[in-house]
Scaffold this motif. Sequence first.
Motif, mmCIF file in Angstrom:
data_model
loop_
_atom_site.group_PDB
_atom_site.id
_atom_site.type_symbol
_atom_site.label_atom_id
_atom_site.label_comp_id
_atom_site.label_asym_id
_atom_site.label_seq_id
_atom_site.Cartn_x
_atom_site.Cartn_y
_atom_site.Cartn_z
ATOM 1 N N ALA A 22 0.753 -1.353 0.134
ATOM 2 C CA ALA A 22 0.032 -0.042 -0.092
ATOM 3 C C ALA A 22 0.798 1.211 -0.006
ATOM 4 O O ALA A 22 0.574 2.305 -0.616
ATOM 5 C CB ALA A 22 -1.058 0.022 1.205
ATOM 6 N N GLY A 23 2.032 1.126 0.720
ATOM 7 C CA GLY A 23 2.893 2.420 1.024
ATOM 8 C C GLY A 23 3.450 2.622 -0.335
ATOM 9 O O GLY A 23 3.516 3.864 -0.871
ATOM 10 N N TYR A 24 3.820 1.655 -1.145
ATOM 11 C CA TYR A 24 4.687 1.684 -2.177
ATOM 12 C C TYR A 24 3.791 2.372 -3.435
ATOM 13 O O TYR A 24 4.221 3.442 -4.069
ATOM 14 C CB TYR A 24 5.528 0.535 -2.456
ATOM 15 N N ILE A 25 2.726 1.714 -3.623
ATOM 16 C CA ILE A 25 1.630 2.261 -4.743
ATOM 17 C C ILE A 25 1.212 3.463 -4.582
ATOM 18 O O ILE A 25 1.149 4.347 -5.375
ATOM 19 C CB ILE A 25 0.808 1.027 -5.063
ATOM 20 N N SER A 26 0.899 3.602 -3.344
ATOM 21 C CA SER A 26 0.201 4.930 -2.959
ATOM 22 C C SER A 26 1.440 6.148 -3.284
ATOM 23 O O SER A 26 0.707 7.142 -3.750
ATOM 24 C CB SER A 26 -0.247 5.000 -1.601
ATOM 25 N N LEU B 101 2.105 6.581 -7.053
ATOM 26 C CA LEU B 101 0.993 7.263 -7.587
ATOM 27 C C LEU B 101 0.959 8.994 -6.984
ATOM 28 O O LEU B 101 0.751 9.811 -7.913
ATOM 29 C CB LEU B 101 0.003 6.720 -7.407
ATOM 30 N N TYR B 102 1.320 9.244 -5.962
ATOM 31 C CA TYR B 102 1.220 10.526 -5.251
ATOM 32 C C TYR B 102 2.378 11.379 -5.840
ATOM 33 O O TYR B 102 2.175 12.560 -6.094
ATOM 34 C CB TYR B 102 1.466 10.213 -3.491
ATOM 35 N N LYS B 103 3.556 10.601 -6.066
ATOM 36 C CA LYS B 103 4.664 11.340 -6.618
ATOM 37 C C LYS B 103 4.492 11.972 -8.283
ATOM 38 O O LYS B 103 4.713 12.905 -8.510
ATOM 39 C CB LYS B 103 5.894 10.580 -6.441
ATOM 40 N N PHE B 104 3.534 10.947 -8.650
ATOM 41 C CA PHE B 104 3.345 11.116 -10.272
ATOM 42 C C PHE B 104 2.590 12.688 -10.328
ATOM 43 O O PHE B 104 2.575 13.306 -11.416
ATOM 44 C CB PHE B 104 2.889 10.021 -10.795
ATOM 45 N N CYS B 105 1.614 12.851 -9.357
ATOM 46 C CA CYS B 105 0.798 13.780 -9.225
ATOM 47 C C CYS B 105 1.454 15.024 -8.812
ATOM 48 O O CYS B 105 0.826 16.224 -8.475
ATOM 49 C CB CYS B 105 -0.344 13.400 -8.230
ATOM 50 N N PHE C 265 10.494 3.810 -0.033
ATOM 51 C CA PHE C 265 11.050 3.007 -1.146
ATOM 52 C C PHE C 265 10.384 3.880 -2.522
ATOM 53 O O PHE C 265 10.783 4.112 -3.606
ATOM 54 C CB PHE C 265 10.777 1.539 -1.355
ATOM 55 N N GLY C 266 9.096 4.083 -2.408
ATOM 56 C CA GLY C 266 8.111 4.468 -3.360
ATOM 57 C C GLY C 266 8.668 5.986 -3.743
ATOM 58 O O GLY C 266 8.715 6.573 -4.859
ATOM 59 N N PHE C 267 8.778 6.931 -2.675
ATOM 60 C CA PHE C 267 9.058 8.438 -3.023
ATOM 61 C C PHE C 267 10.836 8.274 -3.380
ATOM 62 O O PHE C 267 11.010 9.422 -4.152
ATOM 63 C CB PHE C 267 8.872 9.178 -1.737
ATOM 64 N N ARG C 268 11.570 7.505 -2.980
ATOM 65 C CA ARG C 268 12.855 7.422 -3.211
ATOM 66 C C ARG C 268 12.958 6.887 -4.797
ATOM 67 O O ARG C 268 14.066 7.330 -5.562
ATOM 68 C CB ARG C 268 13.731 6.396 -2.626
ATOM 69 N N ALA C 269 12.012 6.282 -5.349
ATOM 70 C CA ALA C 269 12.299 5.843 -6.731
ATOM 71 C C ALA C 269 11.929 6.988 -7.828
ATOM 72 O O ALA C 269 11.466 8.135 -7.279
ATOM 73 C CB ALA C 269 11.103 4.751 -7.003
ATOM 74 N N GLU C 270 12.435 6.863 -9.036
ATOM 75 C CA GLU C 270 12.075 8.005 -10.067
ATOM 76 C C GLU C 270 10.644 8.073 -10.305
ATOM 77 O O GLU C 270 9.614 7.006 -10.079
ATOM 78 C CB GLU C 270 12.720 7.396 -11.263
ATOM 79 N N ARG C 271 10.289 9.458 -10.567
ATOM 80 C CA ARG C 271 8.706 9.465 -10.964
ATOM 81 C C ARG C 271 8.546 8.776 -12.272
ATOM 82 O O ARG C 271 9.298 8.542 -13.100
ATOM 83 C CB ARG C 271 8.727 11.076 -11.251
ATOM 84 N N ILE C 272 7.279 8.100 -12.289
ATOM 85 C CA ILE C 272 6.825 7.328 -13.399
ATOM 86 C C ILE C 272 6.911 8.018 -14.663
ATOM 87 O O ILE C 272 6.474 9.203 -14.923
ATOM 88 C CB ILE C 272 5.486 7.034 -13.080
#
Length: 328
Positions: free
Chosen positions: A79-83, A86-90, A156-163
């Motif tokens: 949940a944390g990673y996918i959320s 997606l939030y970072k893409f926005c 890890f989700g926010f550390r990853a590159e923007r989609i």
Amino acid sequence: DDLEDSQEETGWKLVHGDVFRPPSTSPLLLSVATGTGAQIGTSLILTLICAILKIINPMNKGATLTAIIFLYVLSGSVAGYISSRLYKFCDAKAWKRNTIATAIALPGALMTVFLVLNIFLAFVGAATSVSIFTIISVFLLWTCISTPLVFVGSYFGFRAERIQVPTKTNQIARFVPEQQWHSRYPWCAIIGGFLPFASVTVELFFIMSALWLHQYYYMMGFLLVVFIILGVTCVQISVVMTYVQLCGENHRWWWKSFFSCASAGFYLFLYSLWFLTAKLELVGFLPIVVYFTYMLMISVAFGLFCGSIGLLSSFWFTRVIYGAVKVD
């Protein structure tokens, strides 16, 4: 007629500069709902796999429910990673708010409803009330295991590159023309949610019988197949609805792709109304309140799961079709 057909076929190409514009309405809520739905789906798949491998005995309903809760808690990082991705893409910056909302939104709401119901049941001396030890155990699982795992996934989700997406977004949003009736609310949700629900209706009767009529359900392999069919149906419905919408030059597909599948939860709740009147013989006000409370929780979870599949598949679909088009 040929001219109109060609315009409908190429209508989706005209919105290439707006199709990846982040949702204007609450991207935080959308990303939290999608992440939570993915967490629910992950925990259900893991439960079914454990049942097929004989790790869980489906005849023991208490142990199965405990396993579902425990695997849901352990799926918090999903949940944390996918959320967060997606939030970072926005292009949103409030990552702490996103992470905390993902960690507490659904569990907090369900815990509150469950606690209020249990206090009410204990007050009237009902045998179905849950012990305070069980409530404290679930609360500790949520705060001590699930919440930290959500934070790990978000990190890890926010550390990853923007989609990455294949087209650039225009500075000024394109005007959305008048839409056909089937692409407008609430019709897009009413139409979209019916088929995912219909794909599980037969199996749903046996599951409801196991939950409320003291029967046993043990065909876990078959249930996994039905679960996969449900996922594929959600993908197909979401992709078709999104494509029709884009052909109508409507680039605001984010929330509609979510609700076109999430509305299956509404159909599930309607089904529970039919099941109550046709199959159950509940006497008194209190058992009916308990039934509706639990079925509302299940319907919300089912809707979030279907909605997350709908949004993620539409996002994948738009990236594929616009990546195949050369834009000046």
